[in-house]
Scaffold this motif. Structure first.
Motif, short mmCIF file in Angstrom:
data_model
loop_
_atom_site.label_atom_id
_atom_site.label_comp_id
_atom_site.label_asym_id
_atom_site.label_seq_id
_atom_site.Cartn_x
_atom_site.Cartn_y
_atom_site.Cartn_z
N TRP A 44 41.90 36.76 35.06
CA TRP A 44 42.52 35.82 34.14
C TRP A 44 41.68 34.55 34.08
CZ3 TRP A 44 44.57 37.13 38.88
CH2 TRP A 44 44.80 36.10 39.80
N LEU A 56 46.49 29.15 30.22
CA LEU A 56 46.07 30.54 30.35
C LEU A 56 45.55 31.02 29.00
CD1 LEU A 56 45.99 33.13 32.13
CD2 LEU A 56 48.25 33.68 31.20
N GLN A 59 43.64 37.17 29.86
CA GLN A 59 44.06 37.92 31.06
C GLN A 59 43.90 39.40 30.77
OE1 GLN A 59 46.90 39.94 30.97
NE2 GLN A 59 47.81 39.26 29.02
N CYS A 71 53.79 35.95 31.48
CA CYS A 71 52.89 35.42 32.53
C CYS A 71 53.37 34.07 33.06
CB CYS A 71 51.45 35.30 32.01
SG CYS A 71 50.77 36.80 31.29
#
Length: 371
Positions: A44, A56, A59, A71
């Motif tokens: 990730w 983020l 991933q 997530c």
């Protein structure tokens, strides 16, 4: 020296990075090739801003505990590697002894009693020269520590990805600069040609009223004068939208200036310090423009209240008028293209836009954008 298999893997990743221009597809494709060609099984990527806030952005092959609830354990909260990165203490690929996100995601009995689970990960900064962008994290089941060769491979891939991130960002900046130049050129051409032509028609119509004694002809010329003046106002507003004058003097001054051009007084109230990224500042300006355009066309008032609240994580913009208002039905389309444009602009920056309105009780637009 890299092992032959690693050389082939790095070449394959480099080819993808050189060809791809979309950031999301580039990051996703790179980590999937890394997983397919190595012992690593999970990866990730975090982008981290100047304030240490992480996002983020990619991933692959996450275990169920980390992937659950969009997530959540990767999206929220802090951790050792992000903190060390922000403090400048993370310079190369490192084994992480204890991962707070994995610990929060997996109950202790599942971490220790179930073979094939992920308990640790390695991390490496994504950077190009002195410029850093975030972290690449990798993991494999039942692996507490990766070897020096495995960490060296991770560093090589991170270097490639960091260079690609910088290339894509520079290309985007060049495209945005070219777009600004084209907007300025178009605004200048409109001002020098169509704007001047409409102004000339307005003067001609005014002269026609004064030269004729026939009431019908005078009425016709007054209609022409009125319509041309409206077209001139629309053209000036369009030029403002293409080339926002005054934004270099501050967001609020630019909004007030645009309101003044439309004949609308903007009363402002600010909480927090306005130190926003230029992209967010222009988005807020465009949203305020659309709001003021709606007031001018539909609200039938010449005054609005504008509130701007800036925190360390997001900015709230509220534009309120006491005009005609409208009956808001969430089951039907929005009442104007301008309102849909506001929602689209806010959404493009990861934000939201909401409305509160009643007939003859005014309208309130609330926009919240993270930064």
């Amino acid at each position: 020296m890299e092992e032959p298999s690693n050389v082939a893997l790095l070449k394959e990743i480099a080819e993808l990075l050189n060809e791809e221009m979309d950031m999301s597809r580039m990051l996703d494709g790179a980590i999937r090739k890394l997983l397919n060609g190595s012992i690593f099984e999970t990866a990730w990527i975090f982008f981290i801003n100047e304030k240490g806030k992480h996002q983020l952005v990619a991933q692959a092959n996450l275990p169920t505990a980390l992937a659950n609830n969009d997530c959540r354990h990767l999206q929220k909260g802090g951790c050792w590697c992000v903190k060390r990165y922000h403090n400048g203490d993370l310079e190369k690929a490192s084994n992480i002894i204890a991962c707070q996100r994995i610990e929060n995601a997996m109950p202790e009995n599942k971490r220790t009693d179930h073979p094939g689970s992920i308990t640790h990960h390695a991390t490496v900064p994504l950077q190009s020269g002195e410029e850093k962008f975030g972290l690449l994290n990798i993991a494999a089941p039942d692996t507490v520590e990766f070897s020096k060769d495995e960490l060296a491979l991770l560093e090589s891939v991170a270097f490639q990805i960091g260079s690609a991130i910088k290339r894509i960002r520079l290309t985007k900046q060049e495209q945005e600069l070219a777009l600004v130049k084209e907007r300025n050129r178009l605004a200048r051409d409109l001002h020098d040609s169509v704007n001047q032509l409409l102004f000339s028609v307005t003067l001609t119509a005014r002269g026609g009223v004064e030269m004729s004694e026939d009431p019908a002809i005078q009425h016709t010329f007054r209609d022409i004068q009125h319509l041309t003046q409206e077209a001139l106002n629309e053209m000036r507003a369009l030029i403002w939208q293409l080339r926002p004058k005054g934004l270099e003097s501050g967001l609020l001054e630019a909004i007030k200036g645009y309101g003044e051009m439309l004949g609308i007084a903007v009363e402002t109230k600010v909480t927090g310090v306005i130190q926003l990224p230029s992209r967010i500042e222009e988005t807020l300006f465009r949203i305020a423009q659309e709001s003021l355009n709606n007031v001018r066309k539909h609200a039938e008032v010449n005054k609005v209240e504008l509130y701007l609240s800036v925190t360390t994580t997001d900015v709230l913009l509220v534009v309120k008028d006491e005009g005609r208002g409208f009956a808001l039905d969430h089951n039907v389309d929005l009442p104007s293209i301008g309102i849909q444009s506001i929602r689209d602009r806010a959404k493009a920056e990861g934000g939201t836009a909401d409305w509160s309105s009643e007939i003859n009780k005014g309208t309130e637009i609330l926009v919240r954008i993270p930064y």
